[in-house]
Motif scaffolding. Structure first.
Motif: not given
Length: 294
Positions: A44, A231, A233, A236, A242-243, A245-247
């Motif tokens: 990430s 971050r 998976r 997700d 899915p990204e 860096a957005d978690r």
């Protein structure tokens, strides 16, 4: 009443107090281990900290905000990652360690005993071994330096760990593995050990959720527990992000659960936000007056 946690060292550590035969770093409740990846390919934040000045600035910002430790990594362990030679890993981590070791407690995230040895010689304070301290040489290195270590559970290796991981009873197996590793670390002469259930390392979504729900059982033991879901998976899978860096919002939710379950440390990319969130949660629980010491 939040639990007091301690890490023992055989050498001086920034912020630690002299204690019996060594030094002790102490804190109340859940502290933050800030992630500092100095790799070009981490899942990430690869490449963000390959320049030394950027790495040092990020570490200092995390420490200034209240992170207890900074975890420096020179080799990606994302699913499918290929290993790098020890000399490459050392070229990445040693400049950071030499620049920061006198300022803050530093952990080094490595599988390799030779990297651990050189990192400790350069001033690192703790070894974070995703291999779970299974290599006898890693135990010898840490014991010889009188450095504590974190043992993480991983089924398989980074290249293969997410290819159909299977367990008869994931909670029982992971907890038994970690407790055995802690006993063997103490028998080898390490001054302290942390346990990490290895969220996302050779586990399905269901395995990860089972381990997170069972954290109170693991944290009830004598050794501090580190949870690293940053971050990953599974966020997700749970929330459709899915990204990597957005978690961070999902990461905070998982790590606040870990804190409520008794974790000693959470390992996070967004360390500053974690310090803030944990302080607010502690205030809501009525434990905000318990300051970290040492």
């Amino acid at each position: 009443m939040t639990r007091a946690h301690h890490l023992h060292f055989g050498f001086p550590v920034p912020g630690a107090e002299r204690h019996r035969a060594g030094w002790r770093l102490s804190w109340q409740g859940t502290a933050v281990m800030g992630i500092l990846n100095v790799t070009p390919d981490s899942f990430s934040d690869g490449g963000r900290h390959t320049a030394l000045n950027a790495a040092l600035a990020s570490a200092r910002a995390m420490r200034h905000a209240g992170a207890l430790l900074i975890d420096v990594g020179g080799e990606s362990t994302r699913p499918g990652a290929e290993p790098v030679p020890a000399e490459v890993e050392l070229d990445r981590v040693l400049p950071v360690i030499r620049a920061l070791a006198a300022e803050m407690p530093l952990s080094v995230d490595t599988l390799k005993p030779e990297v651990a040895h050189e990192a400790l010689r350069a001033g690192a304070h703790l070894i974070n071994d995703v291999g779970g301290l299974r290599d006898p040489e890693m135990l010898r290195v840490c014991a010889g330096a009188q450095a504590p270590a974190c043992a993480m559970h991983m089924q398989g290796e980074p290249r293969t760990m997410q290819r159909r991981p299977e367990y008869a009873d994931v909670v029982a197996e992971v907890h038994a593995f970690l407790r055995t590793r802690a006993d063997e670390a103490r028998a080898a002469g390490l001054p302290g050990v942390l346990l990490d259930p290895g969220i996302g390392f050779g586990k399905t979504l269901e395995h990860n959720l089972a381990l997170l729900r069972a954290l109170p059982t693991l944290t009830d033991g004598p050794d501090g527990v580190l949870v690293g879901a940053s971050r990953k998976r599974l966020i997700d899978f749970l929330a459709g992000v899915p990204e990597a860096a957005d978690r961070d919002p999902g990461t905070l939710a998982l790590h606040l659960h870990a804190a409520r379950s008794g974790a000693a440390l959470v390992r996070a990319h967004a360390a500053v936000a974690h310090v803030q969130a944990l302080r607010v949660q502690a205030a809501l629980a009525g434990t905000d007056g318990e300051e970290r010491t040492g």
